[in-house]
Every structure is written in C-alpha cells, then in structure tokens.
Design an enzyme around this catalytic site. Structure first.
Site, short mmCIF file in Angstrom:
data_model
loop_
_atom_site.label_atom_id
_atom_site.label_comp_id
_atom_site.label_asym_id
_atom_site.label_seq_id
_atom_site.Cartn_x
_atom_site.Cartn_y
_atom_site.Cartn_z
N PHE A 38 0.85 -1.20 0.00
CA PHE A 38 0.00 0.00 0.00
C PHE A 38 0.88 1.24 0.00
CE2 PHE A 38 0.37 -1.38 4.50
CZ PHE A 38 1.00 -0.26 5.03
N SER A 278 5.27 2.80 11.80
CA SER A 278 5.25 1.39 11.45
C SER A 278 4.16 1.09 10.43
CB SER A 278 5.01 0.55 12.70
OG SER A 278 4.51 -0.72 12.35
N LYS A 279 4.50 0.17 9.53
CA LYS A 279 3.56 -0.27 8.52
C LYS A 279 2.27 -0.83 9.11
CE LYS A 279 6.39 -2.01 4.70
NZ LYS A 279 6.88 -3.25 4.09
N ARG A 280 2.41 -1.38 10.29
CA ARG A 280 1.25 -2.05 10.89
C ARG A 280 0.30 -1.09 11.59
NH1 ARG A 280 5.55 -5.15 12.06
NH2 ARG A 280 5.72 -4.14 14.10
N LEU A 281 0.75 0.12 11.80
CA LEU A 281 -0.07 1.09 12.50
C LEU A 281 -1.20 1.60 11.61
CD1 LEU A 281 0.82 1.78 15.34
CD2 LEU A 281 1.66 3.97 14.49
#
Length: 519
Positions: A38, A278-281
């Site tokens: 993304f 972070s990518k996960r945030l």
RNA sequence: GGCCCCAUCGUCUAGCCUGGUCUAGGACACCGCCCUUUCACGGCGGCGACACGGGUUCAAAUCCCGUUGGGGCUGCCA
C-alpha cells in the site's frame, strides 16, 4: 531549522546546477517506491514534495517502481499503491503501464525488474574501466571476518581481498560465483544537499560495496544511480534515511560519468509517539484516512506542513492550488515531525467547510448508505439542506453518522449523561408538555417559526431558551450534540418532532421503553 | 563500535544564515469568557518552550566546542 542557509536557489525555487556547470533547464524528479502492499504515509510525503516541486517549476514527475525483489512484488501491491496516489491526486508524467494506460515517457522501462540488462551493461562498463571488480569471497568468509572485527572492536570492514586480483587469478576462479564490488576511490566526497547543507565524508569510511549480486541482479545503490542517471533526474528528493547512502551514490554517479543531480533529503514522518511510522499502525496506509472520512486535500495540506512552512506567516490552511503557489524549497525543514491526528482533524474540518455543499452531499450519501440508511429516499433539496446544516460542524465525512443518523431511524436510546441533565430533573415533564402544546398549533413548520415558538414559550415561562432547547434536542436526536436545533426540527418534520416529544414525555413519566428497543 | 544527520511550548512550527527589535511569535490540543442554544464555527484571554555545559562577544535561541537525547548508514534489503 529551515534549509535557507544553502544559498543555491535563484528565483522562485528554481535550483541551478552548481558543480557540473550543466544548466538543468529541465527539472525532473521522481518517486521510486518499492511496491509493498500500500502507499505508506511517509512515501506519500516524499511523493508530495516531489510532485509539488515538479508542478510548481514546470518540471516532470516520474514514477519508477523499485521491484528488483521480484518475490516480494505482487501486481495487486502495485495497484493498491497507485490507488493511494490517485486518491491524493498525485499524478505522474512518466511511469510504467498502469491499468488500461500504457507506459508514459521516453526514459523507460520504469520498472527495475524490466531494466536488468541496463544494470548489467553499466556494471560491465565499470568492470572494464577498472572501477569495479569481481569478488569471490563467500558469505561465510565475510561473516567470519565481520564477527572477528566485532570481537576485536574494530569497525567491520571488507578486507579488500579481491580488489587487486590479477586477470590470471580471476581466470583461475573458473565459474565460481562472484559479486561485483565498487572500487571506492581515495579522498573524500561531498554531498551538497538542498535541505541538509553540505555533508562531507571520507571515502574510506565506506567499504567497497557490492553493486551486483551473484545472480546478476543489481544492488539497490547501483540500480538507483543508473536509473536516476539515465532518466536524467535533476533533483533527487527522498527520505533522509538515504543521506549516508547519497555519498555512495555520488561516487557512483561520478564513476559512471553521469552528471550529479541535486539532492534534497527530507525528514521522515514519525507516528504520534515519535517513533518511525510502522507499517502495521493504522494510518500508515494512506487509504486508511480515506476510509476514516478524511479529505485528500486536507491530508495533503497537513502532510505539506510536516516539513514545510509558508513564507506568509501564520497561515496553515491551503488548497492544493494555493500550495502549488506557495511551496518553495527554501522553506523546507530538516527535522523529523510527528503525525498529529488532532491537528489533521482540525484541518479536515476546515476543508469540509470550504467544500461546495453539493459535492459534500455526494460524499456523505454513500457513508449514510454504508451505515444502513436510505438517504436516497429523500428529495435532493432535503439532502442538500441536511448536508448544509451539518457541513459547518462535522470534522470528517464519517462524522455525518453521528450528526444525522436520527433523521433516518427512530430514537431507541438517549445519551445517559444528557438524560441525567435534562430528564431526571424537577420540571422536565412540564417542559416537555409545554413544548408539545407550543408546537402543536404551528401551521408553518419552518426553522424561523419553530424558533419563534421556542422564544415565545421561554419568554412566557421566564426561562432561558436553553431550558427548552436541550430537552427538545434530546427528544429529537437522542443526543446532546448535532446540527442547529431549529434547522434540524424543520427537516425532521412536524409529525416526527411531536411524536418524539411525546415519547420523551412517556419516558419521563412512566419510564416507558423507547420505541424499537428490542434488546 | 565507526561515520553522518537532527534538537524552540505536550504536538507542528516562526525566529537561527546576516548576534541586539525575543520579557521568544503563530497553529493544534487543553482551560476560561463572549457570540442572550449544547457541540461546532468565530472572537477574546490563559497555560506552555530556546535539551545541558562551556566558550566567543558589550550582547547568543541565534556563532564555536563538548555532553546528552533521538534518528540513519555501516547487508550478496530497498
């Protein structure tokens, strides 16, 4: 601290070439993301600065995909990332094929995976010119070396064992696998950065770094330099995590005989805690913000402020066009900035207020539908009016649910805190009855007339207007917040208003359950 | 470890280059008050920062050095 101390710009942010003497009349910059699933907010910032810079100066903005790592690249990743760009309105003049569109631009291909032959050719050229060499050391050998260095507290460096292998020795290696290393020259190298100033490093700080893997693929440093060089990128604008790499890159530019581009290393975007985003945030994906009801122009406005300040003092609200007008490179900052959701909220609200109401209406309808309502049953005039009275209050598009849900559903609960304040007090019952009595005879159910009725009632009872407004709002909407009361009442309609007042009265009187409370 | 970058209110920042006008300005957030309607919008006010230590200077947020803190690079990742 702004980057203005590097006096390398002339009029209106046009950066002149300083070292090569080549006049770069054509500004070409690029965003070179590796498609990882993304569009990351940090990538979006870099893209935005590049795009704004190119657009403002009549330059060209190139999209190049760093997809050397074929296994990690999926076509859907590319699509998802480009969707992020499209939502933001960041378009590219040159780039790979996308959707139905063919490749754009004359410097392609624009995917590194399609450029392998070019890198190999340039690597061979360095080899032929003695600026690079084959290294036959195995991974195991190198790791052992590194470990030894660590233990002896020496900086882990490559021994340069293969640097001076004679042609005969190389030939003797037969078909043993090798990497190609760049022969880092003596001396020192300067990176003249538009944001960070001049950064000088001793070349010996750098190892003879690898530029080609055993399978013939280029290492990142080689690929970027070849691409930037051959695509005639004039300004390399990227994250400051590449500042140290820039020294390697300048050496490579020089070795390959390409003109050295201008550099601008921008600080990265930190999360709300001040850590790397972070990518996960949630929010790392630009499209998270779309889903949460934010406007692309607000996000752009906000992100632009993370690393740029306008010359005009005390101004923060910018449309895209205004940004294009005001965005000068000498106002780019050099320190990292945290993402502040609250400030984005504020800016988003400002942008919502700036919108054409009809446009906002079209944005708001799908959100209501998503929530299970049927706004399209109403007339367009009604919807437009509803949008209008919410427009000045909502902070995000999604806020429309909290501000307007009561138009589309029965009230099946009251906000507990408001109940305590309005309905569990002496006289609540009387007030509701008085409201019913005052509103029932109204012929002309318009905001003005409703307001007049409230005022007359308050006056007659010697009460403040608020004494009637609050209980009425709770009855109509179930909440203590919402659009202006008289406007909302007009749109709700007389029958519904009276019915809801009656329900509230029953609730106060006998604790009658609210309609449709099935639980 | 080595090298490089960064450092002003809780947050984003102005000021720093060209030292004095800075008892450090604005915005978000927060807290009050006002707009004889909450929330919002708008207005007014409050709270709140030059990381620390040396130097240079008549004078330093501003220049220099050091320390501390944060980040990056140091890969046959990008």
């Amino acid at each position: 601290m702004l980057a203005k101390h590097c006096a390398c710009y002339s009029m209106e942010g046009i950066i002149l070439k300083r070292f090569t003497g080549v006049s770069m009349d054509q500004i070409r910059c690029r965003i070179a993301p590796s498609p990882s699933g993304f569009l990351h907010i940090g990538t979006a910032k870099i893209a935005l600065f590049n795009w704004l810079f190119a657009r403002k100066n009549g330059g060209t903005f190139v999209l190049r995909l760093e997809d050397t790592d074929a296994e990690r690249t999926d076509e859907s990743f590319v699509q998802a990332m480009c969707e992020g760009f499209q939502w933001l309105g960041i378009d590219w003049d040159e780039g790979p094929p996308f959707g139905d569109e063919p490749q754009k631009g004359d410097y392609g291909p624009y995917r590194q995976s399609d450029r392998k032959a070019i890198y190999q050719q340039e690597t061979q050229r360095l080899l032929d010119e003695g600026k690079a060499y084959k290294c036959f050391c195995t991974r195991e050998e190198l790791e052992a070396e590194r470990e030894r260095a660590q233990q002896e507290k020496r900086p882990p460096r490559y021994s340069q064992k293969c640097r001076n292998l004679s042609p005969e020795e190389v030939a003797a290696m037969g078909d043993r696998s090798y990497v190609v290393r760049f022969k880092v020259p003596d001396g020192s190298t300067e990176v003249n950065d538009l944001v960070q100033g001049t950064v000088r490093c001793e070349n010996k700080e750098f190892d003879d770094f690898v530029i080609q893997k055993p399978n013939g693929d280029p290492i990142f440093h080689m690929a970027v330099v070849v691409d930037d060089g051959q695509m005639q990128i004039s300004h390399v604008i990227r994250g400051d995590d590449h500042l140290t790499n820039a020294t390697r890159h300048v050496m490579l530019f020089q070795a390959l005989g390409y003109p050295v581009p201008e550099f601008a290393h921008l600080p990265m975007v930190l999360d709300e805690k001040g850590k790397k985003y972070s990518k996960r945030l949630h929010g790392a994906n630009v499209l998270d913000w779309r889903n949460d009801g934010y406007l692309p122009e607000a996000l752009i406005n906000y992100v632009a402020l993370l690393g740029w300040t306008p010359e005009e003092p005390n101004r923060e609200l910018f449309t895209i066009d205004e940004l294009l007008e005001a965005f000068v490179i000498k106002r780019w900052g050099k320190s990292a900035a945290r993402f502040d959701r609250k400030k984005l909220d504020w800016l988003n609200g400002r942008h919502i207020r700036l919108m054409d109401t009809r446009v906002l209406m079209e944005r708001v309808i799908p959100v209501l539908e998503e929530a299970g309502f049927n706004p399209r049953e109403r007339s367009e005039d009604w919807l437009l009016r509803m949008t209008e009275i919410c427009q000045e209050k909502i902070g995000t598009i999604n806020n429309i649910i909290e501000y307007a849900d009561f138009f589309f559903k029965e009230i099946n609960s009251y906000e507990p805190k408001a109940v305590k304040k309005q309905y569990q007090k002496e006289g609540a019952e009387t007030k509701l009855q008085q409201l019913i009595d005052a509103l029932t005879p109204l012929e002309d159910w318009s905001a003005d007339m409703i307001k007049a009725a409230f005022e007359a009632l308050a006056e007659a009872q010697g009460e403040k207007l608020g004494a009637y407004i609050h209980p009425a709002r709770l009855a109509f909407t179930g909440k203590s917040v919402g659009p202006g009361l008289f406007e909302l009442a007009e749109l709700l309609g007389k029958d519904a208003c009276l019915e809801r007042l009656q329900n509230a009265l029953d609730y106060v009187n006998v604790g009658a359950p609210l309609p449709e409370v099935q639980e």
